[in-house]
Design a protein around this motif. Structure first.
Motif, PDB file in Angstrom:
ATOM      1  N   ILE A   1      -7.762   2.609   2.960  1.00 28.64           N
ATOM      2  CA  ILE A   1      -6.940   3.229   4.164  1.00 28.64           C
ATOM      3  C   ILE A   1      -7.989   4.071   4.901  1.00 28.64           C
ATOM      4  N   ALA A   2      -8.816   4.815   3.570  1.00 29.88           N
ATOM      5  CA  ALA A   2      -9.618   5.933   4.138  1.00 29.88           C
ATOM      6  C   ALA A   2     -10.710   6.226   3.171  1.00 29.88           C
TER       7      ALA A   2
ATOM      8  N   HIS B   1      -3.580  10.604   6.498  1.00 28.54           N
ATOM      9  CA  HIS B   1      -3.182   9.355   6.428  1.00 28.54           C
ATOM     10  C   HIS B   1      -1.867   9.462   5.212  1.00 28.54           C
TER      11      HIS B   1
END
Length: 166
Positions: free
Chosen positions: A72-73, A157
């Motif tokens: 995701i990150a 997120h």
């Protein structure tokens, strides 16, 4: 005795693994009697890419495979923590003053039954999912600021924290 200020930081990678509900995986270390929990993390081998190290450590500690996660990150900067004075010289053969870590946020797309902490070299004695906001309160005190920094890095997120009752 070596001056801790002259020791380097151990290069490491950490994983914030979130399930479909936005909860975070934490494990209770085998080598500690404390009620402290932590996210998967570990050393980066010489010449190893930080993301590859994060995925390797995740597998070694949880049994989760690369096919079961999606990135995701990545935290934009390295994050650091120092060992307490009483642990310097006792852990990691006295070579490090703390850790400098690259953190990655992965979504877990598997089932809870896919998680197996009884790996070849187990690190955890128990595991659970927890709300992200609870992380700083569940870790050993010397890692609290680190976990607050990880949460800040991934805040965009993660689900919003529940509002405290007035």
């Amino acid at each position: 005795m070596t001056d801790p200020a002259t020791l380097p930081y151990r290069p490491c990678a950490g994983v914030m693994l979130v399930n479909r509900s936005g909860q975070v995986f934490v494990g209770q270390r085998l080598d500690s009697t404390l009620e402290a929990w932590q996210m998967p993390q570990g050393g980066i081998d010489p010449g190893e890419d930080a993301r590859a190290a994060a995925i390797r450590e995740l597998g070694e500690e949880t049994g989760v495979t690369p096919e079961q996660v999606e990135l995701i990150a990545e935290a934009p900067n390295e994050l650091f923590y120092d060992l307490p004075d009483e642990l310097i010289g006792k852990v990691w053969k006295g070579k490090w003053r703390g850790q400098r870590q690259r953190w990655f946020l992965f979504r877990f797309n598997g089932r809870d039954s896919d998680i197996n902490i009884r790996t070849a070299h187990p690190e955890f004695r128990a595991w659970r999912w927890t709300d992200p906001a609870e992380l700083p309160a569940t870790v050993v005190p010397f890692k609290r600021k680190l976990y607050e920094d990880v949460l800040a890095a991934f805040a965009g997120h993660l689900p919003p924290s529940p509002k405290p009752h007035a």
